[in-house]
Design a protein around this motif. Sequence first.
Motif, PDB file in Angstrom:
ATOM      1  N   ASN A  65       0.805  -1.214   0.000  1.00 15.79           N
ATOM      2  CA  ASN A  65       0.000   0.000   0.000  1.00 15.79           C
ATOM      3  C   ASN A  65       0.843   1.271   0.000  1.00 15.79           C
ATOM      4  N   TYR A  68       2.649   1.631  -3.318  1.00 14.45           N
ATOM      5  CA  TYR A  68       1.662   1.991  -4.344  1.00 14.45           C
ATOM      6  C   TYR A  68       1.305   3.475  -4.240  1.00 14.45           C
ATOM      7  N   THR A  69       1.109   3.961  -3.030  1.00 13.04           N
ATOM      8  CA  THR A  69       0.734   5.359  -2.817  1.00 13.04           C
ATOM      9  C   THR A  69       1.796   6.304  -3.359  1.00 13.04           C
ATOM     10  N   VAL A 122      -7.064   4.835 -11.652  1.00 10.38           N
ATOM     11  CA  VAL A 122      -7.365   5.588 -10.429  1.00 10.38           C
ATOM     12  C   VAL A 122      -8.873   5.717 -10.237  1.00 10.38           C
ATOM     13  N   SER A 125     -10.417   2.152  -9.399  1.00  8.95           N
ATOM     14  CA  SER A 125     -10.006   1.566  -8.123  1.00  8.95           C
ATOM     15  C   SER A 125     -10.342   2.434  -6.914  1.00  8.95           C
ATOM     16  N   THR A 127      -8.965   5.129  -5.847  1.00  9.36           N
ATOM     17  CA  THR A 127      -7.759   5.508  -5.114  1.00  9.36           C
ATOM     18  C   THR A 127      -7.926   6.898  -4.500  1.00  9.36           C
TER      19      THR A 127
END
Length: 224
Positions: A65, A68-69, A122, A125, A127
């Motif tokens: 996570n 990914y961020t 984005v 998902s 995000t």
Amino acid sequence: MNHELILKYRIGALIFCLGWTTVLLINNERGLFFLMFLTNWNWLLNNVYFLVATLQSYSKNTKYNSLYTIVFSITLPISMIVFCVFWTLLTNVVFGPNKSTWRRIQPTISHTLNLLLPLLDVIFSDTPVHWPLTTYPVIFILFYGMTIMFCHTVFGSPWPYPFLDRLNNYSNSISWVPMLLFGVFLVVLVLTFWFIVQKMTLKVQVVREKRVEKANMKETVTIV
């Protein structure tokens, strides 16, 4: 969107990014000057982004996570910058009258799908987009700018973009001025695009929440 569909999309996008980056490398005629262009950095970022995103979706493990961020926060604004700068400042140079069909297709794909692929990911998902994440793309832009200026000053590499040459002429050949102005311009774009993406993702989330509420209300009425 369904988790499995997101995973399939990310795998497909990763395969395409790997393939397209390979095409760019095979057709590269500039040697190491290839890395002077932000577009090529952008496609390398897209590869890393979809690799990390795929691993995150496949493993369902929170250990990816944070990585990914960070990658996401760099990739999306850089993709937007490359897209906007190309289609507003560079089309006259790239799409010249003597360009072959391939020389027209290649930049079109490179400067369209570079943004479309991560942007769709984005949105699909959900995000979250937060202002503190702007630190990472700004650091990336500064690193890119220092790299370009170093290569230009030390190795005599030409500026990668024509408008940097023009800025250099206006600044009485002071080599760091064009890159400084370009860097400030890119940082402003990063902040602007991040604001736009944040507002866009929030609207998408609101629309989805309303759809879920309507679906739940219908189910409740049906049960009663």
